[in-house]
Design a protein around this motif. Structure first.
Motif, PDB file in Angstrom:
ATOM      1  N   ALA A  63       0.838  -1.365   0.040  1.00 43.17           N
ATOM      2  CA  ALA A  63       0.008  -0.009   0.096  1.00 43.17           C
ATOM      3  C   ALA A  63       0.868   1.289   0.062  1.00 43.17           C
ATOM      4  O   ALA A  63       0.332   2.222  -0.855  1.00 43.17           O
ATOM      5  CB  ALA A  63      -0.971   0.034   1.262  1.00 43.17           C
ATOM      6  N   PHE A  64       1.909   1.228   0.625  1.00 44.79           N
ATOM      7  CA  PHE A  64       2.768   2.455   0.692  1.00 44.79           C
ATOM      8  C   PHE A  64       4.083   2.621   0.092  1.00 44.79           C
ATOM      9  O   PHE A  64       4.589   3.602   0.236  1.00 44.79           O
ATOM     10  CB  PHE A  64       3.076   2.792   2.368  1.00 44.79           C
ATOM     11  CG  PHE A  64       1.893   2.841   3.315  1.00 44.79           C
ATOM     12  CD1 PHE A  64       1.105   4.212   3.159  1.00 44.79           C
ATOM     13  CD2 PHE A  64       1.141   1.806   3.892  1.00 44.79           C
ATOM     14  CE1 PHE A  64      -0.161   4.328   3.778  1.00 44.79           C
ATOM     15  CE2 PHE A  64       0.183   2.206   4.679  1.00 44.79           C
ATOM     16  CZ  PHE A  64      -0.545   3.376   4.578  1.00 44.79           C
ATOM     17  N   ILE A  65       4.530   1.545  -0.524  1.00 47.65           N
ATOM     18  CA  ILE A  65       5.897   1.553  -1.267  1.00 47.65           C
ATOM     19  C   ILE A  65       5.733   0.986  -2.593  1.00 47.65           C
ATOM     20  O   ILE A  65       5.804   1.828  -3.749  1.00 47.65           O
ATOM     21  CB  ILE A  65       6.770   0.607  -0.617  1.00 47.65           C
ATOM     22  CG1 ILE A  65       7.087   0.898   0.885  1.00 47.65           C
ATOM     23  CG2 ILE A  65       8.057   0.467  -1.184  1.00 47.65           C
ATOM     24  CD1 ILE A  65       7.827   2.364   1.133  1.00 47.65           C
ATOM     25  N   ILE A  66       4.978  -0.303  -2.690  1.00 51.87           N
ATOM     26  CA  ILE A  66       4.814  -0.711  -4.140  1.00 51.87           C
ATOM     27  C   ILE A  66       3.878   0.160  -5.345  1.00 51.87           C
ATOM     28  O   ILE A  66       4.061   0.524  -6.347  1.00 51.87           O
ATOM     29  CB  ILE A  66       4.535  -2.355  -4.211  1.00 51.87           C
ATOM     30  CG1 ILE A  66       5.515  -2.961  -3.358  1.00 51.87           C
ATOM     31  CG2 ILE A  66       4.559  -2.817  -5.626  1.00 51.87           C
ATOM     32  CD1 ILE A  66       6.822  -2.745  -3.692  1.00 51.87           C
ATOM     33  N   PHE A  81      -6.964   3.979  -7.519  1.00 52.34           N
ATOM     34  CA  PHE A  81      -6.664   2.642  -7.059  1.00 52.34           C
ATOM     35  C   PHE A  81      -5.725   2.461  -6.003  1.00 52.34           C
ATOM     36  O   PHE A  81      -6.063   1.852  -5.139  1.00 52.34           O
ATOM     37  CB  PHE A  81      -5.954   1.858  -8.273  1.00 52.34           C
ATOM     38  CG  PHE A  81      -6.917   1.330  -9.452  1.00 52.34           C
ATOM     39  CD1 PHE A  81      -7.700   0.226  -9.192  1.00 52.34           C
ATOM     40  CD2 PHE A  81      -7.191   2.046 -10.442  1.00 52.34           C
ATOM     41  CE1 PHE A  81      -8.847  -0.348 -10.209  1.00 52.34           C
ATOM     42  CE2 PHE A  81      -7.846   1.477 -11.508  1.00 52.34           C
ATOM     43  CZ  PHE A  81      -8.592   0.488 -11.239  1.00 52.34           C
ATOM     44  N   LEU A  82      -4.498   3.590  -5.931  1.00 49.18           N
ATOM     45  CA  LEU A  82      -3.959   3.667  -4.773  1.00 49.18           C
ATOM     46  C   LEU A  82      -4.665   4.034  -3.557  1.00 49.18           C
ATOM     47  O   LEU A  82      -4.447   3.423  -2.331  1.00 49.18           O
ATOM     48  CB  LEU A  82      -2.773   4.613  -4.957  1.00 49.18           C
ATOM     49  CG  LEU A  82      -1.915   5.039  -3.882  1.00 49.18           C
ATOM     50  CD1 LEU A  82      -1.097   3.817  -3.273  1.00 49.18           C
ATOM     51  CD2 LEU A  82      -0.943   5.915  -4.270  1.00 49.18           C
ATOM     52  N   ARG A  88      -8.365   0.366   2.080  1.00 49.82           N
ATOM     53  CA  ARG A  88      -8.726  -0.984   2.377  1.00 49.82           C
ATOM     54  C   ARG A  88      -7.494  -1.519   3.481  1.00 49.82           C
ATOM     55  O   ARG A  88      -8.020  -2.183   4.281  1.00 49.82           O
ATOM     56  CB  ARG A  88      -8.524  -1.895   1.074  1.00 49.82           C
ATOM     57  CG  ARG A  88      -9.673  -2.072   0.391  1.00 49.82           C
ATOM     58  CD  ARG A  88      -9.520  -2.826  -0.870  1.00 49.82           C
ATOM     59  NE  ARG A  88     -10.628  -3.067  -1.799  1.00 49.82           N
ATOM     60  CZ  ARG A  88     -10.551  -3.559  -2.900  1.00 49.82           C
ATOM     61  NH1 ARG A  88      -9.404  -3.969  -3.510  1.00 49.82           N
ATOM     62  NH2 ARG A  88     -11.585  -3.840  -3.613  1.00 49.82           N
ATOM     63  N   PHE A  89      -6.488  -1.176   3.350  1.00 47.65           N
ATOM     64  CA  PHE A  89      -5.110  -1.645   4.190  1.00 47.65           C
ATOM     65  C   PHE A  89      -5.500  -1.271   5.580  1.00 47.65           C
ATOM     66  O   PHE A  89      -5.617  -2.122   6.718  1.00 47.65           O
ATOM     67  CB  PHE A  89      -3.986  -1.400   3.897  1.00 47.65           C
ATOM     68  CG  PHE A  89      -3.065  -1.619   4.654  1.00 47.65           C
ATOM     69  CD1 PHE A  89      -2.340  -2.923   5.237  1.00 47.65           C
ATOM     70  CD2 PHE A  89      -2.595  -0.454   5.631  1.00 47.65           C
ATOM     71  CE1 PHE A  89      -1.492  -3.034   6.339  1.00 47.65           C
ATOM     72  CE2 PHE A  89      -1.659  -0.726   6.629  1.00 47.65           C
ATOM     73  CZ  PHE A  89      -0.892  -1.959   6.820  1.00 47.65           C
ATOM     74  N   ALA A 106     -16.353  -0.103  -4.964  1.00 48.08           N
ATOM     75  CA  ALA A 106     -16.239  -0.254  -6.255  1.00 48.08           C
ATOM     76  C   ALA A 106     -15.063   1.015  -6.712  1.00 48.08           C
ATOM     77  O   ALA A 106     -15.052   1.966  -6.191  1.00 48.08           O
ATOM     78  CB  ALA A 106     -17.401  -0.125  -7.128  1.00 48.08           C
ATOM     79  N   ILE A 107     -14.391   0.875  -7.738  1.00 43.43           N
ATOM     80  CA  ILE A 107     -13.515   2.036  -7.903  1.00 43.43           C
ATOM     81  C   ILE A 107     -14.000   2.981  -8.794  1.00 43.43           C
ATOM     82  O   ILE A 107     -13.490   4.062  -8.799  1.00 43.43           O
ATOM     83  CB  ILE A 107     -12.430   1.419  -8.975  1.00 43.43           C
ATOM     84  CG1 ILE A 107     -11.187   2.317  -9.068  1.00 43.43           C
ATOM     85  CG2 ILE A 107     -12.650   1.004 -10.237  1.00 43.43           C
ATOM     86  CD1 ILE A 107     -10.455   2.270  -7.814  1.00 43.43           C
ATOM     87  N   GLY A 108     -15.460   2.813  -9.355  1.00 44.29           N
ATOM     88  CA  GLY A 108     -16.046   3.852  -9.925  1.00 44.29           C
ATOM     89  C   GLY A 108     -16.113   5.235  -9.370  1.00 44.29           C
ATOM     90  O   GLY A 108     -15.796   6.103  -9.867  1.00 44.29           O
TER      91      GLY A 108
END
Length: 274
Positions: A63-66, A81-82, A88-89, A106-108
């Protein structure tokens, strides 16, 4: 902890050692963030029931690096998305009295918030650009180098344009995303949450808070923070799915303040991401 951060800053001045230390820090930061989440959760309680955080190191690394690195490679077009991944995390890691929080959306709606912010930025830049184009003929650029007032006016105009374009856009995004996040957050036992923050109201509060804080040389900062917090709480609700007295407090072992010290020094806010 502070000594370690100071030591890292010192060795970072040595090129090769600094690179090695930076790579090592990439792997250490997720651990520190998880520790900070745990500390903040266990230092918080509701009705004498303590919160807990059970997020994993791998989850924090993603979540915080990749994910931020991948988002940067897409020129931040995948920022929604990020943002959803971070929420979520964080939220799925919390629990209260042994009852877990759950969040999924949902991402919408995230992209709609992103689009609304982008429309504001585009619209404001077009308006500012039009005004600048109309007034540019009245400017005497030959005096900018010799007239400090003209230079200051130009610099002030640039900062004002940035403020009017991007600050409200960030507020718009936060307002929409906050509503989406809380409206899709649930606590085990059928308890849900609701938020109906209005973007324009939040913009008005944020801008007037910023202006009054600057004009008062920071003296009104506590009042501004309370004002914002009051508005957010007034537009947030818990919808119980049953009796709330079912929660049983659990005596937790006090979490170490290692991660919390790091986030305090670095100025990272790890409160609930809503």
């Amino acid at each position: 902890m502070i000594a370690a951060i100071v030591a890292f800053s010192v060795v970072s001045a040595i090129p090769l050692v600094g690179i090695i230390a930076l790579v090592a820090l990439v792997f250490v930061v997720p651990f520190l963030l998880v520790r900070s989440f745990k500390f903040n959760a266990q230092m918080s309680s509701w009705s004498n029931v303590r919160f807990r955080f059970e997020g994993s190191y791998i989850g924090a690394m993603l979540a915080f690096i990749i994910y931020p690195i991948l988002t940067a490679l897409t020129l931040y077009l995948t920022f929604p998305f990020l943002d959803r991944a971070i929420k979520r995390f964080a939220l799925n890691g919390y629990s209260l009295g042994g009852h877990s929080f759950s969040f999924d959306a949902a991402i919408g709606p995230f992209y709609r918030a992103f689009l609304a912010a982008a429309i504001w930025v585009t619209g404001m830049l077009m308006i500012i650009g039009s005004v600048t184009f109309v007034s540019i003929g009245t400017l005497d650029f030959s005096t900018i180098e010799t007239d400090p007032t003209a230079s200051l006016a130009l610099i002030a105009g640039i900062y004002a344009a940035i403020f009017l374009a991007f600050f409200p856009a960030m507020t718009i995004y936060q307002a929409f995303v906050r509503n989406v996040t809380l409206n899709n957050l649930a606590l085990e036992g059928g308890h849900t949450f609701a938020s109906d923050v209005r973007p324009l109201s939040l913009i008005w509060i944020a801008i007037t808070n910023a202006v009054l804080t600057v004009v008062s040389l920071g003296l009104l900062l506590p009042w501004a923070q309370v004002r914002m917090f009051r508005y957010l709480t007034e537009h947030t609700a818990l919808i119980p799915g049953g009796p709330l007295d079912q929660f049983v407090g659990q005596l937790e072992t006090r979490a170490g303040a290692l991660g919390d010290a790091y986030t305090d020094i670095e100025g990272i806010d790890l409160g609930l991401p809503v």
